[in-house]
Enzyme design. Structure first.
Site, short mmCIF file in Angstrom:
data_model
loop_
_atom_site.label_atom_id
_atom_site.label_comp_id
_atom_site.label_asym_id
_atom_site.label_seq_id
_atom_site.Cartn_x
_atom_site.Cartn_y
_atom_site.Cartn_z
N ASP A 96 0.92 -1.36 0.44
CA ASP A 96 -0.17 -0.37 -0.09
C ASP A 96 0.35 1.10 0.15
OD1 ASP A 96 1.23 0.01 2.23
OD2 ASP A 96 -0.33 -0.44 3.69
N GLU A 118 -0.31 -9.32 -0.77
CA GLU A 118 -0.65 -8.63 0.18
C GLU A 118 -1.85 -8.00 -0.25
OE1 GLU A 118 1.64 -7.87 3.42
OE2 GLU A 118 1.00 -5.42 3.41
N GLU A 132 -2.10 5.81 2.69
CA GLU A 132 -2.26 4.15 2.18
C GLU A 132 -2.99 3.11 1.98
OE1 GLU A 132 -0.57 5.40 5.17
OE2 GLU A 132 1.84 4.73 4.28
N HIS A 205 6.55 6.32 12.32
CA HIS A 205 7.14 6.77 11.88
C HIS A 205 5.82 7.15 10.36
CE1 HIS A 205 6.03 2.81 9.49
NE2 HIS A 205 5.41 3.42 8.54
N ARG A 207 2.92 8.87 8.82
CA ARG A 207 2.41 10.20 8.61
C ARG A 207 1.52 10.45 9.16
NH1 ARG A 207 4.78 9.79 3.49
NH2 ARG A 207 5.64 11.33 2.53
N HIS A 238 13.27 6.11 12.40
CA HIS A 238 13.08 6.23 10.94
C HIS A 238 13.92 7.40 10.13
CE1 HIS A 238 11.20 7.05 7.44
NE2 HIS A 238 10.31 5.90 7.65
C1 UD1 Z 1 6.00 5.24 3.35
C2 UD1 Z 1 5.57 4.98 2.78
C3 UD1 Z 1 4.80 3.67 3.99
C4 UD1 Z 1 5.73 2.92 4.98
C5 UD1 Z 1 6.98 3.39 5.06
C6 UD1 Z 1 8.02 2.81 5.68
C7 UD1 Z 1 4.67 6.08 0.92
C8 UD1 Z 1 3.22 7.71 1.12
N1 UD1 Z 1 4.57 6.02 2.95
O1 UD1 Z 1 6.89 6.30 4.57
O2 UD1 Z 1 3.38 3.85 3.59
O3 UD1 Z 1 4.48 2.08 6.09
O4 UD1 Z 1 7.43 4.33 4.18
O5 UD1 Z 1 8.30 2.90 6.70
O6 UD1 Z 1 4.49 5.49 0.60
N2 UD1 Z 1 14.01 8.50 4.59
C9 UD1 Z 1 15.77 8.85 4.33
N3 UD1 Z 1 15.81 7.65 4.23
C10 UD1 Z 1 15.63 6.34 3.36
C11 UD1 Z 1 13.92 6.17 3.03
C12 UD1 Z 1 13.61 7.61 4.38
O7 UD1 Z 1 16.48 9.64 4.28
O8 UD1 Z 1 15.96 5.41 3.21
C13 UD1 Z 1 13.79 10.06 4.71
C14 UD1 Z 1 12.92 10.62 3.48
O9 UD1 Z 1 13.64 12.48 4.02
C15 UD1 Z 1 12.08 10.93 3.00
C16 UD1 Z 1 11.09 10.58 4.39
O10 UD1 Z 1 12.33 9.44 5.31
O11 UD1 Z 1 11.91 12.11 2.72
C17 UD1 Z 1 10.31 9.74 4.62
O12 UD1 Z 1 10.21 9.10 3.29
P1 UD1 Z 1 8.74 8.56 2.77
O13 UD1 Z 1 9.11 7.38 2.16
O14 UD1 Z 1 8.13 10.03 2.08
O15 UD1 Z 1 7.71 8.09 3.82
P2 UD1 Z 1 8.12 6.80 4.68
O16 UD1 Z 1 7.44 7.68 6.11
O17 UD1 Z 1 9.18 6.49 4.74
N1 UDP Z 2 12.33 -3.19 10.32
C1 UDP Z 2 13.76 -2.83 10.42
N2 UDP Z 2 14.65 -2.51 11.56
C2 UDP Z 2 13.86 -1.64 11.71
C3 UDP Z 2 13.03 -1.45 11.96
C4 UDP Z 2 12.07 -1.85 11.50
O1 UDP Z 2 14.25 -4.21 8.98
O2 UDP Z 2 15.19 -0.56 12.60
C5 UDP Z 2 11.67 -3.81 9.07
C6 UDP Z 2 10.17 -4.90 9.96
O3 UDP Z 2 11.01 -5.91 11.28
C7 UDP Z 2 9.10 -4.85 9.35
C8 UDP Z 2 8.90 -3.46 8.82
O4 UDP Z 2 10.64 -3.34 8.77
O5 UDP Z 2 9.47 -5.71 8.68
C9 UDP Z 2 8.35 -2.33 9.16
O6 UDP Z 2 8.98 -1.67 7.89
P1 UDP Z 2 8.00 -0.28 8.69
O7 UDP Z 2 7.42 -0.38 9.74
O8 UDP Z 2 8.54 1.10 8.30
O9 UDP Z 2 6.82 -0.12 7.69
P2 UDP Z 2 5.32 -0.65 7.22
O10 UDP Z 2 5.48 -1.78 7.90
O11 UDP Z 2 4.59 0.29 8.56
O12 UDP Z 2 4.75 -0.12 6.12
#
Ligand code: UD1
Ligand code: UDP
Length: 368
Positions: A96, A118, A132, A205, A207, A238
């Site tokens: 999602d 999923e 999502e 994490h 939003r 995160h």
């Molecule tokens: C995204 C997904 C969410 C998922 C989450 C898992 C969307 C809209 N959201 O949200 O469904 O639960 O990923 O973690 O698709 N960033 C880094 N390095 C990284 C990753 C992220 O610097 O490797 C920072 C960046 O500044 C980025 C911010 O994190 O702008 C947020 O990342 P983003 O993918 O936009 O949203 P998530 O909250 O991670």
């Molecule tokens: N996870 C990880 N390292 C971390 C935190 C989470 O590998 O420091 C794993 C966790 O076990 C799960 C996945 O990341 O498999 C979940 O990701 P996240 O919570 O970012 O996203 P969501 O599942 O809410 O979309």
């Protein structure tokens, strides 16, 4: 040879799609191409390294503090070129995220069939989780193959008039990933930091939790450490700068709380299994904890994973400081045997062979 393109872009999709990539690559009649959007960067490469998956394409779209418009428009345009070059017979997306929805949309525009891993999770609240719930519903409108992790997710799809012939109940590939990552002889410096204390693992994490809800969660955790000097909270934060700023501000120099960078999944999954309980707003962790027998306080108002709540591992506690604190104290004190109940519940998410099932179905369907 039929060509399948697997597309993902964030940490959780990678953890749950790498086992699918590996299973697809074992099929003799499939050409497998992997395209990552790069919606995440560091958090994505940590996972790819663990599973040894090397993408054929990386759209590399991430920028700091990206918003939904950036993610959506960049993926839509860049993925078009990849699809036009590779011309896959099917693309597989997961869950999602915005990568999921936008890559499915790009494929739809080119009339390329989509398979959804999923599929069928629902809260029925379009704003929670945001965005999502919209993303996964949008994919269900166009996907030709729907891999539902549980019977309940199948029922959700049927309620939306999805053709039953396109739905396959496979289990959740999160459980397949745990078979790779969880190890009996796991050791870590973090366990030495925890010592004889009880380990509580924290992640947040979402939003819709940014801002006040996140502060409430962190304040509840601060108060918990004041009440229980024998707990240690490990929090892999995160990489979102908005979350890192709030965490640094609220936790300041609390010695019972360690803020660390995101962990690669081997360490994280094994630390779940060494923890006393988990506090999280994550989706994936709600699937993993039941099979590791760990109670989870879900820091959200609604969940699309009611199987874990009904099964007894998950407790939905919302983002109110007092409710979180009370639920955590209940677990600490094992009030009414709650800790015992939550840590011995059954895993409703399958047997760890979902990826093999998905790969077999994909091959059969493509040659039908
Ligand atoms: C995204 C997904 C969410 C998922 C989450 C898992 C969307 C809209 N959201 O949200 O469904 O639960 O990923 O973690 O698709 N960033 C880094 N390095 C990284 C990753 C992220 O610097 O490797 C920072 C960046 O500044 C980025 C911010 O994190 O702008 C947020 O990342 P983003 O993918 O936009 O949203 P998530 O909250 O991670
Ligand atoms: N996870 C990880 N390292 C971390 C935190 C989470 O590998 O420091 C794993 C966790 O076990 C799960 C996945 O990341 O498999 C979940 O990701 P996240 O919570 O970012 O996203 P969501 O599942 O809410 O979309």
């Amino acid at each position: 040879m039929k060509k399948v393109m697997v597309v993902f872009g964030t940490r959780p999709e990678a953890i749950k799609m790498c086992p699918v990539v590996l299973a697809l690559k074992k099929r003799k009649k499939l050409d497998v191409v992997v395209c990552v959007s790069g919606q995440h960067r560091e958090m994505l490469s940590q996972v790819l390294d663990v599973f040894g998956v090397v993408p054929d394409y990386n759209l590399d779209i991430m920028k700091e503090k990206q918003d939904l418009f950036h993610i959506t428009s960049e993926i839509l345009l860049r993925f078009k070129d990849v699809l036009q070059k590779e011309k896959p017979d099917l693309i597989l997306v997961h869950g999602d995220t915005s990568t999921t929805f936008v890559s499915a949309l790009s494929a739809f525009y080119l009339q390329i069939p989509v398979g959804h891993v999923e599929a069928g999770l629902r809260t029925n609240d379009i704003y929670s989780p945001f965005p999502e719930e919209f993303n996964r519903r949008g994919v269900s409108i166009i996907s030709r193959l729907n891999f539902a992790p549980t019977k309940l997710s199948r029922e959700n799809l049927l309620k939306e008039n999805v053709d039953p012939k396109t739905i396959f109940v496979t289990g959740n590939t999160a459980i397949d990933a745990l078979k790779v990552t969880v190890k009996k002889d796991f050791d870590s410096d973090y366990l030495r930091w925890v010592g004889d204390s009880k380990l509580i693992l924290l992640t947040a994490h979402r939003r819709e939790n940014l801002g006040k809800p996140l502060e409430n969660i962190f304040e509840a955790v601060n108060e918990l450490t004041r009440r229980y000097p024998d707990i240690k909270v490990l929090y892999p934060v995160h990489m979102n700068p908005l979350i890192r700023e709030t965490a640094a501000k609220v936790f300041k120099d609390n010695k019972q709380i360690k803020l660390i960078d995101p962990l690669e999944p081997i360490s994280f999954h094994n630390l779940i299994s060494k923890s006393f309980f988990v506090m999280t707003d994550s989706g994936g962790i709600q699937e993993e904890a039941p099979s590791l027998n760990k109670p989870v306080l879900v820091l959200r108002e609604v969940t699309e994973r009611p199987e874990g709540v009904d099964g007894g591992t998950l407790k939905l506690v919302g983002t109110n400081k007092d409710s979180i604190l009370e639920a955590a104290c209940d677990l600490m004190e094992n009030r009414n045997g709650i800790f015992d109940k939550m840590s011995s519940a059954e895993n409703p998410y399958g047997d760890g062979f979902a990826s093999e099932r998905i790969a077999e179905i994909v091959e059969n369907e493509l040659y039908r």
